[in-house]
Design a protein around this motif. Structure first.
Motif, PDB file in Angstrom:
ATOM      1  N   VAL A   1      13.691  -7.035   1.608  1.00 59.26           N
ATOM      2  CA  VAL A   1      12.549  -6.127   1.752  1.00 59.26           C
ATOM      3  C   VAL A   1      12.093  -5.705   0.359  1.00 59.26           C
ATOM      4  O   VAL A   1      12.910  -5.316  -0.482  1.00 59.26           O
ATOM      5  N   PHE A   2      10.768  -5.777   0.118  1.00 54.18           N
ATOM      6  CA  PHE A   2      10.202  -5.358  -1.163  1.00 54.18           C
ATOM      7  C   PHE A   2       9.116  -4.318  -0.892  1.00 54.18           C
ATOM      8  O   PHE A   2       8.261  -4.509  -0.022  1.00 54.18           O
ATOM      9  N   GLU A   3       9.170  -3.242  -1.641  1.00 56.16           N
ATOM     10  CA  GLU A   3       8.195  -2.160  -1.505  1.00 56.16           C
ATOM     11  C   GLU A   3       7.266  -2.220  -2.718  1.00 56.16           C
ATOM     12  O   GLU A   3       7.717  -2.069  -3.856  1.00 56.16           O
ATOM     13  N   ILE A   4       5.975  -2.442  -2.451  1.00 57.26           N
ATOM     14  CA  ILE A   4       5.035  -2.621  -3.555  1.00 57.26           C
ATOM     15  C   ILE A   4       3.725  -1.880  -3.271  1.00 57.26           C
ATOM     16  O   ILE A   4       3.469  -1.434  -2.140  1.00 57.26           O
ATOM     17  N   SER A   5       2.929  -1.802  -4.319  1.00 60.85           N
ATOM     18  CA  SER A   5       1.534  -1.412  -4.204  1.00 60.85           C
ATOM     19  C   SER A   5       0.744  -2.438  -5.003  1.00 60.85           C
ATOM     20  O   SER A   5       0.787  -2.440  -6.240  1.00 60.85           O
ATOM     21  N   ALA A   6       0.061  -3.343  -4.308  1.00 67.24           N
ATOM     22  CA  ALA A   6      -0.679  -4.398  -4.992  1.00 67.24           C
ATOM     23  C   ALA A   6      -1.811  -3.828  -5.835  1.00 67.24           C
ATOM     24  O   ALA A   6      -2.171  -4.395  -6.869  1.00 67.24           O
ATOM     25  N   LEU A   7      -2.369  -2.684  -5.413  1.00 65.31           N
ATOM     26  CA  LEU A   7      -3.479  -2.092  -6.148  1.00 65.31           C
ATOM     27  C   LEU A   7      -3.034  -1.563  -7.504  1.00 65.31           C
ATOM     28  O   LEU A   7      -3.667  -1.811  -8.535  1.00 65.31           O
ATOM     29  N   THR A   8      -1.920  -0.838  -7.521  1.00 69.20           N
ATOM     30  CA  THR A   8      -1.418  -0.273  -8.777  1.00 69.20           C
ATOM     31  C   THR A   8      -0.382  -1.178  -9.446  1.00 69.20           C
ATOM     32  O   THR A   8       0.109  -0.856 -10.521  1.00 69.20           O
ATOM     33  N   ARG A   9      -0.019  -2.287  -8.778  1.00 68.82           N
ATOM     34  CA  ARG A   9       0.970  -3.265  -9.253  1.00 68.82           C
ATOM     35  C   ARG A   9       2.375  -2.670  -9.336  1.00 68.82           C
ATOM     36  O   ARG A   9       3.246  -3.224 -10.025  1.00 68.82           O
ATOM     37  N   GLU A  10       2.605  -1.606  -8.652  1.00 73.26           N
ATOM     38  CA  GLU A  10       3.943  -1.017  -8.603  1.00 73.26           C
ATOM     39  C   GLU A  10       4.862  -1.905  -7.766  1.00 73.26           C
ATOM     40  O   GLU A  10       4.541  -2.269  -6.633  1.00 73.26           O
ATOM     41  N   GLY A  11       6.007  -2.268  -8.320  1.00 72.47           N
ATOM     42  CA  GLY A  11       6.971  -3.099  -7.623  1.00 72.47           C
ATOM     43  C   GLY A  11       6.661  -4.582  -7.628  1.00 72.47           C
ATOM     44  O   GLY A  11       7.415  -5.364  -7.034  1.00 72.47           O
TER      45      GLY A  11
ATOM     46  N   LYS B   1       0.817  -1.223   0.000  1.00 70.80           N
ATOM     47  CA  LYS B   1       0.000   0.000   0.000  1.00 70.80           C
ATOM     48  C   LYS B   1       0.850   1.272   0.000  1.00 70.80           C
ATOM     49  O   LYS B   1       0.524   2.260   0.658  1.00 70.80           O
ATOM     50  N   LEU B   2       1.940   1.227  -0.756  1.00 72.64           N
ATOM     51  CA  LEU B   2       2.767   2.435  -0.873  1.00 72.64           C
ATOM     52  C   LEU B   2       2.053   3.530  -1.658  1.00 72.64           C
ATOM     53  O   LEU B   2       2.448   4.698  -1.579  1.00 72.64           O
ATOM     54  N   ASP B   3       1.026   3.157  -2.437  1.00 72.87           N
ATOM     55  CA  ASP B   3       0.290   4.182  -3.170  1.00 72.87           C
ATOM     56  C   ASP B   3      -0.471   5.112  -2.224  1.00 72.87           C
ATOM     57  O   ASP B   3      -0.861   6.218  -2.621  1.00 72.87           O
ATOM     58  N   MET B   4      -0.674   4.672  -0.971  1.00 75.98           N
ATOM     59  CA  MET B   4      -1.356   5.501   0.021  1.00 75.98           C
ATOM     60  C   MET B   4      -0.405   6.425   0.764  1.00 75.98           C
ATOM     61  O   MET B   4      -0.831   7.248   1.580  1.00 75.98           O
TER      62      MET B   4
ATOM     63  N   ILE C   1       8.025 -10.718  -8.262  1.00 75.96           N
ATOM     64  CA  ILE C   1       7.710 -11.990  -8.916  1.00 75.96           C
ATOM     65  C   ILE C   1       8.983 -12.686  -9.403  1.00 75.96           C
ATOM     66  O   ILE C   1       9.177 -13.885  -9.191  1.00 75.96           O
ATOM     67  N   HIS C   2       9.860 -11.926 -10.046  1.00 72.75           N
ATOM     68  CA  HIS C   2      11.093 -12.532 -10.579  1.00 72.75           C
ATOM     69  C   HIS C   2      12.003 -13.003  -9.449  1.00 72.75           C
ATOM     70  O   HIS C   2      12.649 -14.057  -9.572  1.00 72.75           O
ATOM     71  N   ALA C   3      12.065 -12.276  -8.358  1.00 72.26           N
ATOM     72  CA  ALA C   3      12.881 -12.702  -7.221  1.00 72.26           C
ATOM     73  C   ALA C   3      12.327 -13.978  -6.599  1.00 72.26           C
ATOM     74  O   ALA C   3      13.085 -14.889  -6.220  1.00 72.26           O
ATOM     75  N   ILE C   4      11.002 -14.058  -6.513  1.00 69.73           N
ATOM     76  CA  ILE C   4      10.386 -15.264  -5.958  1.00 69.73           C
ATOM     77  C   ILE C   4      10.677 -16.466  -6.842  1.00 69.73           C
ATOM     78  O   ILE C   4      11.048 -17.544  -6.353  1.00 69.73           O
ATOM     79  N   TYR C   5      10.521 -16.290  -8.161  1.00 76.26           N
ATOM     80  CA  TYR C   5      10.751 -17.420  -9.054  1.00 76.26           C
ATOM     81  C   TYR C   5      12.204 -17.901  -8.967  1.00 76.26           C
ATOM     82  O   TYR C   5      12.458 -19.112  -8.946  1.00 76.26           O
ATOM     83  N   ASP C   6      13.149 -16.986  -8.916  1.00 72.48           N
ATOM     84  CA  ASP C   6      14.558 -17.380  -8.798  1.00 72.48           C
ATOM     85  C   ASP C   6      14.791 -18.176  -7.524  1.00 72.48           C
ATOM     86  O   ASP C   6      15.533 -19.177  -7.520  1.00 72.48           O
ATOM     87  N   HIS C   7      14.164 -17.757  -6.426  1.00 73.70           N
ATOM     88  CA  HIS C   7      14.334 -18.466  -5.156  1.00 73.70           C
ATOM     89  C   HIS C   7      13.708 -19.857  -5.222  1.00 73.70           C
ATOM     90  O   HIS C   7      14.324 -20.851  -4.808  1.00 73.70           O
ATOM     91  N   VAL C   8      12.472 -19.951  -5.754  1.00 76.39           N
ATOM     92  CA  VAL C   8      11.785 -21.236  -5.835  1.00 76.39           C
ATOM     93  C   VAL C   8      12.526 -22.185  -6.765  1.00 76.39           C
ATOM     94  O   VAL C   8      12.686 -23.378  -6.462  1.00 76.39           O
TER      95      VAL C   8
END
Length: 354
Positions: free
Chosen positions: A311-321, A285-288, A326-333
Motif C-alpha cells: 500500500v502506498f499513500e500519495i498525493s499526485a498533485l503535491t507529489r507527496e509520497g 489525493k491525500l492532500d484533500m 517510484i523507487h519501489a516500482i523500479y526495484d520490482h521491474v
C-alpha cells in the motif's frame, strides 16, 4: 494525432512471372536450341516494428497493400526480374493475426526485425529449364505461382512496464504527469483520458521504466460500458499494475472501497491472466484529507477492502509520497527483468550415460 490501436487490412503478395518458350534464331545457326528464360519472383509483404510510430492510424485509411508481380521470362536466355518486396512499418507491440484462421502470424516486439506476412509467388520455368541431352527442343513452359493473399487484423498492445488502473478521476493522469515526461489532458470531469498515454520515468542515470495510463474503468466495463475496456489490452504486457484509488471523492456518498472492488471484478471478467498480475494499491489525493484523519482513513480502507499487498499513500498533485513509490516500482521491474530462467536439462549440452 488520433490514437488508433486496431485495424483490418488486406495484404497481397505478387505473382511469379511466367516462363518463356523461345528458340534461338540466328543466321547460319539452323538449330540454335531453346533460350526461353524463367519468370521472376513476385514481391513479398513484410512487417517491421518501428520505434518512431505509436499508432496504427496509417492503416485505418490504407486498407489494401499489394506487392508487384514478377516479370515474365524472355528469349535470348533472359530471366524475368524479381519484383521488389514491400515492408509495412508498424508500432512496436503490434500483433498481426490472420482473420481466416485466427492464428497469430507475427508479434512485433523487436524494432528493425522484419517478419514475413505473405510470400511472393515463384517464377515459372522457361523451356531452357527443360533442356536435356535427350530433349533438345523442349516446348514446355510453366506459368508463375500465385502470391499469398490474406486479410489480417492489426492489434497494438503498448510495451510498458507499469500500468495504471482505476476509476475515472482517480488521479491517474495527474500521477503520470508528476512522475514522468508524459503530459496528458487533466480536467475535473470523468473520462478526460480518451486514449492510452505512455511516460518514461527517470529514476536515476541509466535507470528508468515506462508507465502506461489508460482511460478509467467503470462498473460494467466488461459488457461495454465506458472506454476503459477498449484499452485493457495495453496492460497485458506490463509487469506491474498500480490500482489508483481516490481516497477523497467529491461525492461523500461514493464509497472508495466499493469502487475499488468493482474495478477488480471487471478486470477478472476481462482476463484472468491480467487479474493475476502483481498489483499494488496506491491511495491518492491525500492532500484533500486532513492530516489528523489520514492514518485512520487509510487503515479503514485497507481493512474493509481486505487488502494484503503493498500500500502506498500519495498525493499526485503535491507529489507527496511519489518518490518512494517510484523507487519501489523500479526495484520490482528490475528484479522481474533479471529473473534467471531455469535451463532445460534436455538441451543444456551435457551428455548422460544410458
Amino acid at each position: 494525432m488520433k490514437f488508433v490501436d486496431e485495424a483490418t487490412i488486406d495484404i497481397v503478395a505478387g505473382n511469379g512471372g511466367a516462363g518463356c518458350a523461345s528458340f534461338r534464331r540466328e543466321k547460319f545457326i539452323p538449330f540454335g536450341g531453346p533460350d526461353g528464360g524463367d519468370g521472376g519472383r513476385g514481391g513479398s509483404v513484410w512487417a517491421m516494428a518501428d520505434i518512431n510510430l505509436n499508432t496504427l492510424i496509417d492503416y485505418r485509411y490504407a486498407r489494401r497493400h499489394e506487392a508487384r508481380n514478377g516479370e515474365a521470362g524472355r528469349g535470348s536466355d533472359q530471366f524475368g526480374a524479381a519484383a521488389d518486396d514491400i515492408v509495412l512499418r508498424m508500432p512496436v507491440g503490434t500483433i498481426v493475426t490472420d482473420l481466416e484462421t485466427e492464428s497469430v502470424i507475427a508479434e512485433l516486439i523487436e524494432p528493425g526485425v522484419k517478419v514475413l506476412l505473405a510470400k511472393g509467388g515463384d517464377g515459372g520455368f522457361g523451356n531452357l529449364h527443360f533442356k536435356t541431352s535427350t530433349n533438345r527442343a523442349p516446348r514446355q513452359k510453366t506459368p508463375g505461382w500465385p502470391g499469398e493473399g490474406k486479410k489480417v487484423k492489426l492489434e497494438l498492445r503498448v510495451l510498458a512496464d507499469v500500468g495504471l488502473l482505476g476509476m475515472p478521476n482517480a488521479g491517474k493522469s495527474t500521477l503520470i504527469t508528476a512522475v514522468s515526461n508524459a503530459r496528458p489532458k487533466i480536467a475535473d470531469y470523468p473520462f478526460t483520458t480518451l486514449h492510452p498515454n505512455l511516460g518514461v520515468v527517470r529514476v536515476a542515470p541509466e535507470k528508468s521504466f515506462v508507465v502506461a495510463d489508460i482511460p478509467g474503468l467503470i462498473e460494467g466495463a466488461s459488457e461495454g460500458a465506458g472506454l476503459g475496456h477498449l484499452f485493457l489490452r495495453h496492460l497485458q504486457r506490463t509487469r506491474l499494475l498500480l490500482h489508483v484509488v481516490d481516497l477523497a471523492p467529491f461525492d461523500p456518498e461514493v464509497d472508495p472501497v466499493k469502487e475499488a472492488k468493482a474495478i477488480v471484478n471487471e478486470l477478472k471478467k476481462y482476463d484472468e491472466a491480467l487479474h493475476d498480475k502483481p498489483r499494488w494499491l496506491v491511495l491518492n489525493k491525500l492532500d484533500m484529507v486532513p492530516e489528523d484523519e489520514r492514518a485512520a482513513r487509510v487503515k479503514d480502507f485497507v481493512k474493509r477492502y481486505k487488502w494484503k499487498g503493498p500500500v502506498f499513500e500519495i498525493s499526485a498533485l503535491t507529489r507527496e509520497g511519489c518518490q518512494p513509490l517510484i523507487h519501489a516500482i523500479y526495484d520490482h521491474v528490475a528484479a522481474e527483468q533479471h529473473k534467471v530462467v531455469e535451463p532445460d536439462i534436455r538441451f543444456d549440452g551435457t551428455e548422460t550415460s544410458s
